[in-house]
Design a protein around this motif. Sequence first.
Motif, PDB file in Angstrom:
ATOM      1  N   GLY A 118      12.400  18.445   2.109  1.00  0.00           N
ATOM      2  CA  GLY A 118      12.263  17.143   1.474  1.00  0.00           C
ATOM      3  C   GLY A 118      13.316  16.192   1.995  1.00  0.00           C
ATOM      4  N   ALA A 165      21.233  20.143   0.018  1.00  0.00           N
ATOM      5  CA  ALA A 165      20.935  18.801   0.511  1.00  0.00           C
ATOM      6  C   ALA A 165      22.015  18.395   1.489  1.00  0.00           C
ATOM      7  N   ASN A 168      17.066  19.399   1.441  1.00  0.00           N
ATOM      8  CA  ASN A 168      16.645  18.016   1.211  1.00  0.00           C
ATOM      9  C   ASN A 168      17.579  17.104   2.004  1.00  0.00           C
ATOM     10  N   THR A 200      11.831  11.877  -2.222  1.00  0.00           N
ATOM     11  CA  THR A 200      12.583  11.308  -3.335  1.00  0.00           C
ATOM     12  C   THR A 200      12.770   9.819  -3.114  1.00  0.00           C
TER      13      THR A 200
END
Length: 271
Positions: A109, A43, A81, A150
């Motif tokens: 994501g 991420a 992410n 998310t």
Amino acid sequence: MAPIDLAARFFALHHGRTPLLLANAWSIGSARLFASMGFRALATTSSGHAASLGRLDGQLTRDEALEHVAELVKATDLPVNADLESGFADDPTGVAETFKLAARTGLAGASIEDFTGDAGSPIYGLDLAAERVRAAAEAFHRGPAPLVLTGRAENFLHGRPDLADTIRRLQAYQEAGADVLYAPGLTRLEDIRSVVASVDRPVNVLAMAGIPDVSELSSVGVSRISVGGAFAFAAFGAAFDAARELLEQGTYGYTSRSTVGRKITFTRFGA
């Protein structure tokens, strides 16, 4: 790997027997280091990225954030992410545009916060916050490669330790289309258990001081654990200590740590 495969792989990692450990990288080098160590997904970190540019969290532009995401996506073959903060817009239309642009970077994501950036009124009202999540979800879920969204409830990071409201928000974000739910700042196992039991989506937890260990979080059903800017700030802390030793003591004790770091780079980046 094609974006559709990365997104599907990333989503599947939230449904394993143990929580997905997500390493937040702040540079190409850190991304490649974490990938070489066996992390299964990466991420970005808005605070770590901002610090690497000599700024504070919240001081990045959308273009800077998206360029950084694209760099990290290309750095490894792992799903990435993106920390897209509050979507770089207050209104749902602006949020949708940010997530449409982000989807073109090849990421798997991204997250959307309900933090306003205003210390006096730090959290968006629930209705607007849910509409912002819905706009991001619609941008991410259209097309052949639906990306993992998310939804983040930021109460506990901004002086509002209201568990009931946090759960209510996460439930609303679930209804608005979030694939993963996240309330950074929770540290008590019973609170985390309550969140997991109150929603029907995978739950991410922020690793921080005082939080239960990975096995305990796994026992209450946590699906993903991320570190935020912690790895980046650990690196900054080590660099600060080394520089201070030279400036204040005139000694070179830091070179032992430098030797370790140099060996790591030769080992991990030499292939």
